[in-house]
Design a protein around this motif. Structure first.
Motif, PDB file in Angstrom:
ATOM      1  N   MET A 141       0.849  -1.188   0.000  1.00 23.66           N
ATOM      2  CA  MET A 141       0.000   0.000   0.000  1.00 23.66           C
ATOM      3  C   MET A 141       0.890   1.245   0.000  1.00 23.66           C
ATOM      4  O   MET A 141       1.857   1.330   0.761  1.00 23.66           O
ATOM      5  CB  MET A 141      -0.904   0.005   1.240  1.00 23.66           C
ATOM      6  N   PRO A 142       0.623   2.236  -0.846  1.00 21.04           N
ATOM      7  CA  PRO A 142       1.470   3.431  -0.907  1.00 21.04           C
ATOM      8  C   PRO A 142       1.382   4.246   0.379  1.00 21.04           C
ATOM      9  O   PRO A 142       0.319   4.351   0.999  1.00 21.04           O
ATOM     10  CB  PRO A 142       0.904   4.203  -2.104  1.00 21.04           C
ATOM     11  N   ASN A 143       2.513   4.802   0.767  1.00 17.92           N
ATOM     12  CA  ASN A 143       2.568   5.638   1.973  1.00 17.92           C
ATOM     13  C   ASN A 143       2.157   7.064   1.610  1.00 17.92           C
ATOM     14  O   ASN A 143       2.969   7.993   1.591  1.00 17.92           O
ATOM     15  CB  ASN A 143       3.971   5.597   2.571  1.00 17.92           C
ATOM     16  N   TYR A 144       0.880   7.243   1.327  1.00 15.84           N
ATOM     17  CA  TYR A 144       0.397   8.524   0.801  1.00 15.84           C
ATOM     18  C   TYR A 144       0.406   9.636   1.847  1.00 15.84           C
ATOM     19  O   TYR A 144       0.364  10.818   1.500  1.00 15.84           O
ATOM     20  CB  TYR A 144      -1.016   8.361   0.241  1.00 15.84           C
ATOM     21  N   SER A 145       0.455   9.295   3.134  1.00 17.57           N
ATOM     22  CA  SER A 145       0.434  10.320   4.190  1.00 17.57           C
ATOM     23  C   SER A 145       1.825  10.731   4.645  1.00 17.57           C
ATOM     24  O   SER A 145       1.951  11.448   5.642  1.00 17.57           O
ATOM     25  CB  SER A 145      -0.375   9.822   5.388  1.00 17.57           C
ATOM     26  N   ALA A 146       2.866  10.274   3.942  1.00 18.75           N
ATOM     27  CA  ALA A 146       4.234  10.623   4.333  1.00 18.75           C
ATOM     28  C   ALA A 146       4.455  12.132   4.255  1.00 18.75           C
ATOM     29  O   ALA A 146       3.954  12.801   3.341  1.00 18.75           O
ATOM     30  CB  ALA A 146       5.232   9.893   3.430  1.00 18.75           C
ATOM     31  N   LYS A 147       5.208  12.664   5.216  1.00 18.68           N
ATOM     32  CA  LYS A 147       5.494  14.097   5.270  1.00 18.68           C
ATOM     33  C   LYS A 147       6.994  14.325   5.137  1.00 18.68           C
ATOM     34  O   LYS A 147       7.800  13.559   5.669  1.00 18.68           O
ATOM     35  CB  LYS A 147       4.994  14.701   6.588  1.00 18.68           C
ATOM     36  N   ARG A 148       7.350  15.381   4.470  1.00 17.00           N
ATOM     37  CA  ARG A 148       8.762  15.736   4.323  1.00 17.00           C
ATOM     38  C   ARG A 148       9.307  16.254   5.647  1.00 17.00           C
ATOM     39  O   ARG A 148       8.597  16.848   6.459  1.00 17.00           O
ATOM     40  CB  ARG A 148       8.933  16.796   3.234  1.00 17.00           C
ATOM     41  N   HIS A 179      -3.130  17.509   2.030  1.00 16.03           N
ATOM     42  CA  HIS A 179      -3.961  16.911   3.081  1.00 16.03           C
ATOM     43  C   HIS A 179      -5.274  17.678   3.163  1.00 16.03           C
ATOM     44  O   HIS A 179      -5.280  18.892   3.345  1.00 16.03           O
ATOM     45  CB  HIS A 179      -3.225  16.964   4.424  1.00 16.03           C
ATOM     46  N   GLU A 180      -6.387  16.954   3.050  1.00 18.49           N
ATOM     47  CA  GLU A 180      -7.708  17.571   3.088  1.00 18.49           C
ATOM     48  C   GLU A 180      -8.565  16.914   4.167  1.00 18.49           C
ATOM     49  O   GLU A 180      -8.329  15.766   4.549  1.00 18.49           O
ATOM     50  CB  GLU A 180      -8.406  17.432   1.731  1.00 18.49           C
ATOM     51  N   LYS A 181      -9.534  17.666   4.664  1.00 15.73           N
ATOM     52  CA  LYS A 181     -10.501  17.152   5.629  1.00 15.73           C
ATOM     53  C   LYS A 181     -11.863  17.073   4.953  1.00 15.73           C
ATOM     54  O   LYS A 181     -12.360  18.063   4.421  1.00 15.73           O
ATOM     55  CB  LYS A 181     -10.582  18.052   6.858  1.00 15.73           C
ATOM     56  N   ILE A 182     -12.459  15.889   4.986  1.00 18.48           N
ATOM     57  CA  ILE A 182     -13.760  15.670   4.377  1.00 18.48           C
ATOM     58  C   ILE A 182     -14.784  15.415   5.485  1.00 18.48           C
ATOM     59  O   ILE A 182     -14.562  14.554   6.351  1.00 18.48           O
ATOM     60  CB  ILE A 182     -13.726  14.480   3.401  1.00 18.48           C
ATOM     61  N   ASN A 183     -15.865  16.169   5.470  1.00 17.31           N
ATOM     62  CA  ASN A 183     -16.920  16.009   6.474  1.00 17.31           C
ATOM     63  C   ASN A 183     -18.000  15.073   5.950  1.00 17.31           C
ATOM     64  O   ASN A 183     -18.604  15.323   4.900  1.00 17.31           O
ATOM     65  CB  ASN A 183     -17.536  17.363   6.833  1.00 17.31           C
ATOM     66  N   GLU A 184     -18.235  13.993   6.693  1.00 14.99           N
ATOM     67  CA  GLU A 184     -19.294  13.046   6.355  1.00 14.99           C
ATOM     68  C   GLU A 184     -20.411  13.168   7.381  1.00 14.99           C
ATOM     69  O   GLU A 184     -20.177  13.026   8.591  1.00 14.99           O
ATOM     70  CB  GLU A 184     -18.745  11.618   6.318  1.00 14.99           C
ATOM     71  N   ASP A 241      -9.741  12.161   7.062  1.00 15.46           N
ATOM     72  CA  ASP A 241      -8.558  12.602   6.334  1.00 15.46           C
ATOM     73  C   ASP A 241      -8.588  12.090   4.902  1.00 15.46           C
ATOM     74  O   ASP A 241      -8.983  10.946   4.631  1.00 15.46           O
ATOM     75  CB  ASP A 241      -7.282  12.102   7.024  1.00 15.46           C
ATOM     76  N   GLN A 242      -8.153  12.948   4.002  1.00 14.22           N
ATOM     77  CA  GLN A 242      -8.040  12.608   2.595  1.00 14.22           C
ATOM     78  C   GLN A 242      -6.777  13.242   2.046  1.00 14.22           C
ATOM     79  O   GLN A 242      -6.442  14.370   2.396  1.00 14.22           O
ATOM     80  CB  GLN A 242      -9.270  13.111   1.835  1.00 14.22           C
ATOM     81  N   TYR A 243      -6.070  12.521   1.194  1.00 17.08           N
ATOM     82  CA  TYR A 243      -4.816  13.013   0.627  1.00 17.08           C
ATOM     83  C   TYR A 243      -4.934  13.037  -0.896  1.00 17.08           C
ATOM     84  O   TYR A 243      -5.227  12.025  -1.520  1.00 17.08           O
ATOM     85  CB  TYR A 243      -3.636  12.133   1.055  1.00 17.08           C
ATOM     86  N   ARG A 244      -4.719  14.216  -1.456  1.00 16.89           N
ATOM     87  CA  ARG A 244      -4.807  14.399  -2.903  1.00 16.89           C
ATOM     88  C   ARG A 244      -3.381  14.487  -3.451  1.00 16.89           C
ATOM     89  O   ARG A 244      -2.654  15.446  -3.158  1.00 16.89           O
ATOM     90  CB  ARG A 244      -5.592  15.661  -3.237  1.00 16.89           C
ATOM     91  N   ALA A 245      -2.989  13.507  -4.245  1.00 17.74           N
ATOM     92  CA  ALA A 245      -1.643  13.457  -4.816  1.00 17.74           C
ATOM     93  C   ALA A 245      -1.671  13.958  -6.254  1.00 17.74           C
ATOM     94  O   ALA A 245      -2.397  13.412  -7.099  1.00 17.74           O
ATOM     95  CB  ALA A 245      -1.085  12.038  -4.762  1.00 17.74           C
ATOM     96  N   LEU A 246      -0.912  15.017  -6.524  1.00 15.52           N
ATOM     97  CA  LEU A 246      -0.775  15.558  -7.877  1.00 15.52           C
ATOM     98  C   LEU A 246       0.574  15.108  -8.410  1.00 15.52           C
ATOM     99  O   LEU A 246       1.623  15.425  -7.833  1.00 15.52           O
ATOM    100  CB  LEU A 246      -0.854  17.089  -7.837  1.00 15.52           C
TER     101      LEU A 246
END
Length: 487
Positions: free
Chosen positions: A1-8, A180-185, A197-202
């Motif tokens: 699984m990709p580490n999409y939440s990794a931070k520099r 990093h985005e916040k989605i309200n459900e 939490d939601q992560y949008r990778a460009l």
């Protein structure tokens, strides 16, 4: 699984400074939530009494919100005049609804400029919302196409958690940005919601722009391939950084961080002064007497009361002294030093005027601040302009660079122009040294003409007016040399 939440690592290093500034800007209530800004005097003593005393210490401490007031003043300097804006008709809707939520382009620029003051960093993403077609429909109808528009979204520094730049064909280009985005459900009853939490990778893959959205529900990501109006893939990521120094992906120094640091130290000094005043400011009565305790009680049955309506018998050798602690100067002097340091850094909004001061002297005092503020206004303007170009790629067949103008105000002082200066400008025009357009531009900058009045508006109003008595409306000025064109 990709580490999409990794931070520099650079992100983690800069985050505490960003949080410090934003908490200071938010004000005393926000600062008092965090014990780290006012450490407990005796942290090893966790007794209920000591904890209660510490909470009282925090309540008495005064946080003078110099950081927030300075930020407001700097923003006001940039937006004291409207930005210079010109857009093609296909994207004029961005003036009133730039993000798809009803926010205007000016409001987005205020958010971006404020973020750049707080953190020295931010970003703008131009995106085209995906339109879900009904089952069996293969193309957009005219009505659907009219509602499908490109928008520009603002991202603060805390939301840009990862990025990468690579050298491609000898040019450094942005190849990865993770947002990093916040989605309200909402809940089933519709009255509550939970934030996820939601992560949008460009990403730029093989020279083509690709977007993936990751979350706990979609750990492998949902992929989209945005295309322009002609159906061609983007050859760059439509995300543009802006900073306090330049607009590359590196993290710049937060302009207000130094001021926030001193503001917090001033807050600590205030706690010391208020605590000392609370403890020792009340007078204390000290008595000496040669009477034994029983005899003292007989002569003073109600004890000793402070006031002039009742006397007290203290014996032959007795005396009474009222003691009160003198004002301590050290902590107060430390507070004054911090206030002077904040003024030196740039918080002159709280400085009291000591007399008349020339406009030139004010410009000299503010020159360094204006330099930083001017750079920020220029960098935000450039990022917005590039984002508008990307919006045109979504909405138009070709980008209209000549027809797109956007520039935030960088004149932070009133350029006063007296009657003599106006006459001098008129003479320059009459002598053919400057054009009428230059004259009007100078008058706008000086506030003589309204900044949003175009030359066409002025000419149209003049045509409706009656001719000035004693002169021909279309004749050249009397002092203009023959053959000189006033335009």
């Amino acid at each position: 699984m990709p580490n999409y939440s990794a931070k520099r690592q650079e992100y983690d290093d800069a985050l505490p400074g960003w949080q410090l500034v934003k908490r200071c800007v938010a004000g005393p209530r926000e600062v008092r939530k965090y014990d780290e800004y006012l450490p407990m005097p005796d942290p090893l003593n966790q007794s209920p009494e000591n904890i209660a005393r510490y909470q009282q210490l925090k309540k008495r401490a005064m946080f003078l919100n110099v950081t927030g007031r300075t930020r407001t003043g700097l923003l006001g300097a940039v937006f004291r005049k409207t930005a210079e804006i010109k857009l093609p008709s296909a994207v004029e809707y961005l003036l009133e609804n730039v993000s798809g939520d009803g926010s205007s382009l000016e409001q987005l620029c205020k958010e971006a400029t404020g973020e750049c003051l707080d953190t020295g960093r931010g970003g703008l993403l131009t995106d085209f919302p995906k339109v879900e077609l009904p089952e069996g429909q293969t193309s957009l109808t005219v009505s659907q196409a009219a509602k499908a528009r490109a928008y520009v979204h603002f991202y603060p520094a805390e939301s840009i958690v990862n990025w990468r730049e690579d050298v491609i064909d000898g040019v450094r280009r942005l190849t990865l940005v993770v947002l990093h985005e916040k989605i309200n459900e909402t809940t089933d009853d519709g009255f509550e919601f939970t934030a996820k939490d939601q992560y949008r990778a460009l990403m730029l893959i093989n020279g083509k722009y690709v977007q993936r959205v990751y979350s706990e529900d979609t750990p492998d990501g949902v992929k989209t391939n945005p295309t322009d109006k002609m159906g061609k893939a983007f050859d760059h990521i439509p995300f543009h950084f802006f900073g306090s120094q330049n607009n590359d992906a590196s993290i710049d120094k937060a302009p207000l961080e130094d001021l926030a640091e001193v503001n917090i130290l001033h807050y600590g000094n205030s706690a010391t002064v208020e605590e000392a005043g609370f403890i020792s400011s009340q007078p204390t009565l000290f008595l000496t007497s040669d009477l034994d305790p029983d005899t003292f009680k007989i002569h003073n049955p109600n004890g000793v009361q402070i006031g002039s309506r009742k006397g007290h018998l203290l014996g032959k050798q007795g005396s009474a002294v009222m003691l009160q602690a003198k004002e301590t100067q050290l902590a107060r002097e430390l507070m004054k030093d911090k206030e002077d340091q904040m003024l030196m850094i740039g918080a002159r909004i709280v400085q009291q005027g000591g007399g008349a001061e020339t406009a030139e002297a004010v410009r000299i005092r503010y020159s360094s601040d204006n330099s930083v503020l001017g750079t920020i206004a220029g960098n935000v303007s450039e990022a917005v302009r590039l984002s508008l170009f990307d919006a045109q790629r979504f909405m138009m067949e070709a980008v209209d660079e000549a027809g797109t103008v956007f520039w935030l105000n960088q004149e932070f002082f009133d350029e006063a122009m007296d009657a003599q200066a106006i006459l001098a400008q008129m003479q320059l025009w009459q002598q053919g040294i400057i054009a009428k357009k230059d004259l009007r531009t100078n008058l706008r900058q000086a506030g003589v003409l309204e900044s949003d009045r175009a030359d066409e508006d002025i000419d149209a109003d003049r045509e409706e007016e009656a001719p000035v008595v004693g002169s021909e409306p279309d004749s050249p000025p009397a002092n203009q040399p023959p053959g000189v064109n006033d335009e």
